[in-house]
Design a protein around this motif. Structure first.
Motif, PDB file in Angstrom:
ATOM      1  N   ASP A  31       0.788  -1.166  -0.033  1.00 57.32           N
ATOM      2  CA  ASP A  31      -0.039  -0.094  -0.134  1.00 57.32           C
ATOM      3  C   ASP A  31       1.168   1.400   0.059  1.00 57.32           C
ATOM      4  O   ASP A  31       2.179   1.185   0.058  1.00 57.32           O
ATOM      5  CB  ASP A  31      -1.177  -0.022   1.136  1.00 57.32           C
ATOM      6  N   GLU A  32       0.321   2.462   0.025  1.00 56.17           N
ATOM      7  CA  GLU A  32       1.055   3.735   0.040  1.00 56.17           C
ATOM      8  C   GLU A  32       2.066   3.952   0.970  1.00 56.17           C
ATOM      9  O   GLU A  32       3.000   4.700   1.295  1.00 56.17           O
ATOM     10  CB  GLU A  32       0.056   4.815  -0.192  1.00 56.17           C
ATOM     11  N   GLU A  33       1.706   3.225   2.312  1.00 53.39           N
ATOM     12  CA  GLU A  33       2.634   3.309   3.417  1.00 53.39           C
ATOM     13  C   GLU A  33       3.521   2.162   3.363  1.00 53.39           C
ATOM     14  O   GLU A  33       4.372   2.134   4.630  1.00 53.39           O
ATOM     15  CB  GLU A  33       1.638   3.212   4.775  1.00 53.39           C
ATOM     16  N   TYR A  76       8.785   4.325  -3.818  1.00 53.12           N
ATOM     17  CA  TYR A  76       8.713   5.608  -3.391  1.00 53.12           C
ATOM     18  C   TYR A  76       8.695   6.434  -4.593  1.00 53.12           C
ATOM     19  O   TYR A  76       7.643   7.439  -4.702  1.00 53.12           O
ATOM     20  CB  TYR A  76       9.609   6.159  -2.371  1.00 53.12           C
ATOM     21  N   GLU A  77       9.617   6.517  -5.430  1.00 57.73           N
ATOM     22  CA  GLU A  77       9.692   7.488  -6.618  1.00 57.73           C
ATOM     23  C   GLU A  77       8.599   7.237  -7.553  1.00 57.73           C
ATOM     24  O   GLU A  77       8.075   7.958  -8.194  1.00 57.73           O
ATOM     25  CB  GLU A  77      10.932   7.127  -7.288  1.00 57.73           C
ATOM     26  N   ALA A  78       8.040   5.777  -7.789  1.00 61.48           N
ATOM     27  CA  ALA A  78       7.072   5.172  -8.330  1.00 61.48           C
ATOM     28  C   ALA A  78       5.756   6.071  -8.001  1.00 61.48           C
ATOM     29  O   ALA A  78       4.764   6.608  -8.934  1.00 61.48           O
ATOM     30  CB  ALA A  78       6.928   3.854  -8.819  1.00 61.48           C
ATOM     31  N   LEU A  79       5.501   6.155  -6.595  1.00 58.32           N
ATOM     32  CA  LEU A  79       4.382   6.552  -6.132  1.00 58.32           C
ATOM     33  C   LEU A  79       4.337   8.250  -6.409  1.00 58.32           C
ATOM     34  O   LEU A  79       3.192   8.633  -6.662  1.00 58.32           O
ATOM     35  CB  LEU A  79       4.220   6.163  -4.609  1.00 58.32           C
ATOM     36  N   LYS A  80       5.435   8.801  -6.337  1.00 59.93           N
ATOM     37  CA  LYS A  80       5.527  10.338  -6.756  1.00 59.93           C
ATOM     38  C   LYS A  80       5.226  10.680  -8.084  1.00 59.93           C
ATOM     39  O   LYS A  80       4.793  11.664  -8.399  1.00 59.93           O
ATOM     40  CB  LYS A  80       6.959  10.871  -6.027  1.00 59.93           C
ATOM     41  N   SER A  81       6.011   9.664  -8.902  1.00 61.11           N
ATOM     42  CA  SER A  81       5.741  10.066 -10.184  1.00 61.11           C
ATOM     43  C   SER A  81       4.838   9.393 -11.215  1.00 61.11           C
ATOM     44  O   SER A  81       4.488   9.993 -12.181  1.00 61.11           O
ATOM     45  CB  SER A  81       7.273   9.601 -10.865  1.00 61.11           C
ATOM     46  N   THR A 100      12.172  -2.888  -9.058  1.00 61.53           N
ATOM     47  CA  THR A 100      11.163  -1.913 -10.104  1.00 61.53           C
ATOM     48  C   THR A 100       9.997  -1.835  -9.376  1.00 61.53           C
ATOM     49  O   THR A 100       9.343  -2.756  -8.706  1.00 61.53           O
ATOM     50  CB  THR A 100      10.962  -2.677 -11.419  1.00 61.53           C
ATOM     51  N   GLY A 101       9.503  -0.540  -9.257  1.00 62.02           N
ATOM     52  CA  GLY A 101       8.204  -0.128  -8.695  1.00 62.02           C
ATOM     53  C   GLY A 101       7.516   0.370  -9.720  1.00 62.02           C
ATOM     54  O   GLY A 101       7.444   1.096 -10.561  1.00 62.02           O
ATOM     55  N   ILE A 102       6.130  -0.596  -9.631  1.00 58.11           N
ATOM     56  CA  ILE A 102       5.054   0.009 -10.548  1.00 58.11           C
ATOM     57  C   ILE A 102       3.814   0.518  -9.791  1.00 58.11           C
ATOM     58  O   ILE A 102       3.178  -0.410  -8.884  1.00 58.11           O
ATOM     59  CB  ILE A 102       4.581  -1.402 -11.302  1.00 58.11           C
ATOM     60  N   PRO A 103       3.375   1.640 -10.041  1.00 56.58           N
ATOM     61  CA  PRO A 103       2.295   2.193  -9.384  1.00 56.58           C
ATOM     62  C   PRO A 103       0.923   1.604  -9.889  1.00 56.58           C
ATOM     63  O   PRO A 103       0.815   1.555 -11.029  1.00 56.58           O
ATOM     64  CB  PRO A 103       2.389   3.761  -9.415  1.00 56.58           C
ATOM     65  N   LEU A 104       0.055   1.213  -9.149  1.00 54.96           N
ATOM     66  CA  LEU A 104      -1.185   0.955  -9.431  1.00 54.96           C
ATOM     67  C   LEU A 104      -2.203   1.823  -8.816  1.00 54.96           C
ATOM     68  O   LEU A 104      -2.191   2.027  -7.599  1.00 54.96           O
ATOM     69  CB  LEU A 104      -1.375  -0.673  -8.969  1.00 54.96           C
ATOM     70  N   ILE A 105      -2.999   2.427  -9.641  1.00 56.07           N
ATOM     71  CA  ILE A 105      -4.006   3.400  -9.065  1.00 56.07           C
ATOM     72  C   ILE A 105      -5.330   2.743  -9.657  1.00 56.07           C
ATOM     73  O   ILE A 105      -5.829   2.470 -10.557  1.00 56.07           O
ATOM     74  CB  ILE A 105      -3.951   4.728  -9.738  1.00 56.07           C
ATOM     75  N   ARG A 106      -6.032   2.786  -8.552  1.00 49.21           N
ATOM     76  CA  ARG A 106      -7.659   2.109  -8.613  1.00 49.21           C
ATOM     77  C   ARG A 106      -8.473   3.556  -8.930  1.00 49.21           C
ATOM     78  O   ARG A 106      -8.422   4.566  -8.367  1.00 49.21           O
ATOM     79  CB  ARG A 106      -8.065   1.303  -7.626  1.00 49.21           C
ATOM     80  N   GLY A 107      -9.915   2.935  -9.391  1.00 53.25           N
ATOM     81  CA  GLY A 107     -10.772   4.246  -9.560  1.00 53.25           C
ATOM     82  C   GLY A 107     -11.238   5.061  -8.110  1.00 53.25           C
ATOM     83  O   GLY A 107     -11.584   6.031  -8.333  1.00 53.25           O
ATOM     84  N   ASN A 108     -11.070   4.188  -7.000  1.00 50.86           N
ATOM     85  CA  ASN A 108     -11.363   5.068  -5.633  1.00 50.86           C
ATOM     86  C   ASN A 108      -9.985   5.873  -5.544  1.00 50.86           C
ATOM     87  O   ASN A 108      -9.953   6.246  -4.431  1.00 50.86           O
ATOM     88  CB  ASN A 108     -11.974   4.135  -4.915  1.00 50.86           C
ATOM     89  N   ASN A 109      -9.101   6.094  -6.279  1.00 48.01           N
ATOM     90  CA  ASN A 109      -7.971   6.698  -5.891  1.00 48.01           C
ATOM     91  C   ASN A 109      -7.106   5.975  -5.014  1.00 48.01           C
ATOM     92  O   ASN A 109      -6.126   6.724  -4.484  1.00 48.01           O
ATOM     93  CB  ASN A 109      -8.144   8.345  -5.522  1.00 48.01           C
ATOM     94  N   LYS A 110      -7.483   4.742  -4.425  1.00 47.23           N
ATOM     95  CA  LYS A 110      -6.321   4.092  -3.691  1.00 47.23           C
ATOM     96  C   LYS A 110      -5.082   3.522  -4.659  1.00 47.23           C
ATOM     97  O   LYS A 110      -5.171   3.149  -5.807  1.00 47.23           O
ATOM     98  CB  LYS A 110      -7.089   2.724  -3.204  1.00 47.23           C
TER      99      LYS A 110
END
Length: 172
Positions: A31-33, A76-81, A100-110
């Motif tokens: 998660d984000e934390e 952390y960088e992937a979440l920022k960028s 490798t960090g891959i950000p995943l964003i869901r419809g509810n902005n989670k």
């Protein structure tokens, strides 16, 4: 089968977990934390822990025994960028990883982060040994060249000294 048709194929979580567990890279979902929500078998085995001792813990604590996010952390960088980020890291045990960090964003902005960790310790060691061999060969080449030139000079001096010695004996 076209790539677009693959995503219409129904795969359940058990099948997907089985696929991920047979991949030798460390795979995790956080998660984000940076709390670990899921990992594959390779991740668990490399940590030497059980699944229940890993899930819910901070990744930076598990791998680096830290209480804060690591400097230059690709997740952390992937979440920022909001884009894929890759960085090389070293574990507390001195093992090298390409993360490798891959950000995943869901419809509810989670926002979640999927991390792929490829161990590259053997590759790093092999590259370092190769570099050492190349440097050693370069030093040997320089020394051989120096020795060759010094031998040429000394051979000339020796030759002239023999001629001088012969001339000195003739004069007596």
């Amino acid at each position: 089968m076209e790539i677009n048709n693959i995503f219409n194929f129904d795969i359940n979580s058990e099948e997907l977990t089985e696929i991920f567990n047979n991949i030798d890279y460390n795979l995790s979902l956080m998660d984000e934390e940076f709390n670990v929500l899921w990992t594959n078998k390779a991740y668990i085995e490399r940590l030497g822990k059980t699944y229940d001792k890993v899930v819910g813990k901070k990744c930076y604590y598990l791998w680096h025994h830290r209480n804060t996010v690591c400097e230059n952390c690709p997740c952390y960088e992937a979440l920022k960028s909001n884009r894929l980020e890759t960085h090389e890291r070293i574990s507390a045990e001195g093992r090298y990883y390409l993360l490798t960090g891959i950000p995943l964003i869901r419809g509810n902005n989670k926002r979640l982060i999927f991390e792929i960790g490829k161990e590259i310790t053997e590759i790093k060691i092999a590259k370092e040994k190769y570099r050492e061999v190349i440097e050693s060969q370069a030093i040997n080449s320089i020394l051989n060249n120096f020795t060759h030139h010094l031998t040429n000079i000394l051979t000339g001096i020796y030759g002239f000294s023999q001629i001088l010695e012969k001339n000195i004996k003739d004069e007596q």
